[in-house]
Design an enzyme around this catalytic site. Structure first.
Site, PDB file in Angstrom:
ATOM      1  N   GLU A  42      87.710   1.667  -2.823  1.00 36.94           N
ATOM      2  CA  GLU A  42      86.374   1.783  -2.252  1.00 36.94           C
ATOM      3  C   GLU A  42      86.065   3.151  -1.644  1.00 36.94           C
ATOM      4  O   GLU A  42      84.937   3.633  -1.731  1.00 36.94           O
ATOM      5  CB  GLU A  42      86.175   0.699  -1.167  1.00 36.94           C
ATOM      6  N   SER A  76      94.361 -47.411  40.080  1.00 35.16           N
ATOM      7  CA  SER A  76      95.441 -47.272  41.062  1.00 35.16           C
ATOM      8  C   SER A  76      96.236 -45.979  40.922  1.00 35.16           C
ATOM      9  O   SER A  76      97.281 -45.826  41.564  1.00 35.16           O
ATOM     10  CB  SER A  76      96.410 -48.459  40.923  1.00 35.16           C
TER      11      SER A  76
END
Length: 726
Positions: free
Chosen positions: A81, A340
């Site tokens: 590129e 609890s």
């Protein structure tokens, strides 16, 4: 033209160009580098993907740097590129001249002459394919080179390049097409991904494999010509077909990922502390669990590593893809009644305040605390109980007896110092039995303190985030160690023997109205917290934390490796022989006033006297007044029948169904009623398919097929599954 005019033009032209460039630059600032905002990747601790989120346009992008990409891909990219990338200043004039010549010769664009910088400019600021558009692109490229280094510009390209569909960036493409990270790409895979951004819609290998292979080979040919491949490599590579590995990425810890995305909306990548393998196995476990849960029910579970305070696994719902179970509601962070599960910290604070030792005499009898009258789950009372027994059996009155003495305000203030905030309007005694709101993650954080010398630490879920706030000590090492021992002394529910044996301190909880079922366990290295229930808060009658959440919690412990750290008993914790009813050490009690003896875990040999029901210490050696009255009414004489050398007997709450066994088959044509019996003679609660029944019998005409029978007493249950036929 005179020499003077020529010089003036020669000098003014560059100045004009510079001024024009400044004006353009001022009026055209760089757009955001990621126009749609960041796409976020959430990974486990080993960088494997948990979940990915697209940007505002739905584009998926896994942010990487050049160091995280295969070097061969970078070499191929630059060679194919922009081989002069590190030499030019955003624009390669020779490439532009070549592209212009091709355009003039052929009358159309053959190659754009764009550098990588120019391609980045087009990606962040798209332009028309005209001369004016190209000039705009060139200006943007120069602007990029002015502001950013070459490494940064290359990074932008690696993350913005299009690869087809909603995939951008080399990392997302590598995972999408080859199911691997970009540093793992082969030469052929790298070559294909080099050329794909040129025309991603036409070169996509999943749609046009023949075209993709041809373009890949074109790149390989260029690399061969540039001496990046030798002859043998080139001729071998071009013969390979395009091998794709496209598979759907499993969603792991999806609700945690969603939370992190919302909390860090501008981050590209978030690496968590989640153990990928553990999370995957936990997801499978929860999926199996969903198959035995009733309609609309879900489950959640979180696992902490105690030494590091890291979250190692996080499952916010039973099955993220099951909408019928409100799967998108994160029950790890949902505020619910804890039942609890806060009781152990009432006992631990009482130990620190010198109110009790592990075998202090407490009263499980009917009591009225200024209008608040707590009851046990089974509606019965046990009378005199030790602190350890009361905690293990989750008796309600003894817990309120202690909380009344500590005061709810003081209890909550201690928790709040460590960032543990409960949700209710005003501090009151009901908090001890679940009359408040909290989160599963908060409970896990709190229980971790039992294996951490009483310290509550901020939890870590991101590897690169260090919590600035330090841990806060809410319990002493002594009380946390004793509480751990009291909770770990109880046996686990009947289950398969685990592959890794470990000591686990555990507690369950069931909220009022049977809406939430909890179990939290702590070993030396891990904390596991589980929740089961319906996210819409509708009740699940017949269920208990002990029968639903506890088995899930222990199954999660089975997924964990052996513990490594040691929990050392503090030197000031000693075993002391104490006497009932006074609660004092044997050495301080006359023999004729020691009705029963107990080995107690004490802090600094302190043996506080027994309390009455409202928390005041008794001043004599006899039974607390209200407890004595209750014993007289029940005609129970604990003193005359108990040996001085044995501990006071406590009620036996073990239970087993004796009238039937799992797997048995019954036929309505042969039998109409089946009587139910258990090993416990009285006080048994019976359930059919988790619905309570009033009589201990099954009317077979009302049931068909697989039928679950449960017998429970004081949160302990036995369950059998039978089959009923016509």
């Amino acid at each position: 033209m005179t020499l003077k005019k020529t010089l003036l033009i020669a000098l003014s032209t560059p100045l004009f160009m510079v001024m024009t460039a400044i004006v353009w630059h001022t009026s055209n600032p760089l757009p955001p580098m990621y126009p749609g905002g960041p796409a976020t990747l959430i990974t486990a601790s080993n960088n494997k993907t948990l979940r990915s989120f697209g940007d505002k346009q739905g584009v998926h992008r896994y942010h990487v740097t050049p160091k995280e990409v295969n070097p061969f891909y970078l070499q191929a990219l630059l060679h194919y590129e922009d081989r002069w990338f590190y030499q030019h200043y955003g624009v390669n004039p020779f490439s532009l001249l070549r592209a212009a010549g091709q355009w003039i010769k052929h009358g159309r664009v053959i190659s754009g002459g764009s550098t990588i910088t120019m391609q980045v400019a087009r990606l962040i600021d798209p332009h028309s394919r005209t001369v004016g558009g190209k000039l705009h692109q060139i200006a943007r490229a120069i602007q990029l080179e002015w502001y950013f280094s070459k490494e940064e510009i290359l990074t932008f390209y690696l993350n913005l390049a299009p690869f087809g569909g909603n995939v951008e960036g080399i990392a997302a493409a590598s995972h999408r097409y080859f199911a691997k990270a970009p540093h793992q790409l082969t030469k052929n895979e790298a070559a294909l991904l080099v050329v794909l951004p040129q025309k991603p819609s036409r070169y996509r290998p999943d749609r046009y494999p023949t075209k993709a292979k041809a373009m890949r080979n074109k790149v390989l040919s260029r690399l061969y010509q540039g001496a990046l491949l030798n002859s043998a490599q080139y001729h071998l590579l071009i013969k390979e077909r395009v091998n794709l590995h496209i598979g759907k990425q499993p969603l792991l810890a999806p609700l945690l990922a969603r939370y992190l995305k919302q909390r860090y909306p501008n981050r590209h990548k978030l690496q968590t502390t989640i153990d990928y393998s553990l999370q995957k196995r936990l997801s499978t476990l929860l999926h199996r669990t969903s198959q035995r849960l009733p309609h609309k029910a879900s489950a959640a579970l979180v696992i902490l590593h105690n030494p590091s305070a890291q979250i190692r696994a996080y499952q916010g719902s039973v099955n993220f893809l099951d909408a019928s179970r409100f799967a998108h509601v994160d029950m790890v962070r949902a505020t619910r009644s804890p039942g609890s599960t806060l009781k152990p910290f009432i006992y631990a604070q009482a130990l620190d305040l010198g109110l009790i030792h592990s075998k202090s005499l407490l009263s499980d009898i009917p009591a009225d605390f200024d209008g608040y009258k707590p009851q046990n789950l089974n509606g019965t009372f046990s009378g005199p109980v030790s602190a350890q027994h009361a905690l293990q059996k989750s008796l309600n009155v003894p817990a309120i007896q202690l909380l009344n003495r500590i005061t709810p305000m003081r209890f909550e203030h201690t928790l709040a110092q460590a960032g543990i905030h409960l949700t209710h309007k005003q501090a009151n005694l009901s908090v001890g039995l679940g009359g408040t709101g909290t989160q599963l993650l908060t409970l896990a954080k709190l229980y971790r303190s039992l294996a951490s010398d009483g310290h509550v630490a901020p939890l870590n879920v991101l590897k690169d985030t260090v919590n600035s706030s330090a841990s806060v000590q809410i319990l002493s090492p002594q009380s946390s160690w004793i509480t751990f021992k009291m909770l770990s002394a109880q046996s686990a529910p009947d289950r398969v023997v685990p592959s890794v044996r470990r000591q686990i301190a555990w507690k369950t909880g069931t909220s009022y109205g049977y809406r939430d079922f909890w179990a939290v366990g702590v070993s030396r290295d891990y904390t596991v917290a589980a929740w089961v229930g319906r996210p819409d808060a509708s009740p699940m009658l017949g269920y208990l934390g002990a029968t639903q959440a506890a088995p899930l919690m222990f199954d999660a412990f089975d997924l964990l490796p052996p513990d490594q750290q040691l929990l050392t008993k503090p030197a000031s914790v000693t075993n002391t022989l104490i006497c009932w009813p006074s609660g004092l050490a044997l050495e301080h009690i006359p023999n004729n006033q020691c009705e029963s003896q107990h080995q107690a875990l004490t802090i600094n040999h302190m043996t506080p006297p027994s309390m009455d029901i409202y928390g005041d210490f008794t001043t004599n050696m006899s039974w607390p007044e209200k407890l004595a009255h209750w014993l007289n009414r029940k005609q129970i004489n604990y003193g005359s029948t108990t040996s001085h050398n044995t501990a006071l007997s406590v009620p036996d709450y073990s239970i087993a169904i004796t009238s039937l066994r799992s797997g048995q088959h019954y036929y309505r044509s042969q039998l109409s009623t089946l009587t139910l019996t258990s090993s416990h003679p009285t006080q048994v609660n019976w359930f059919i398919n988790h619905e309570p029944i009033t009589k201990p019998q099954i009317e077979l005409s009302q049931y068909l097929g697989e039928t679950t029978v449960s017998a429970c007493i004081n949160a302990h249950c036995d369950q059998q599954t039978i089959y009923i036929h016509p």
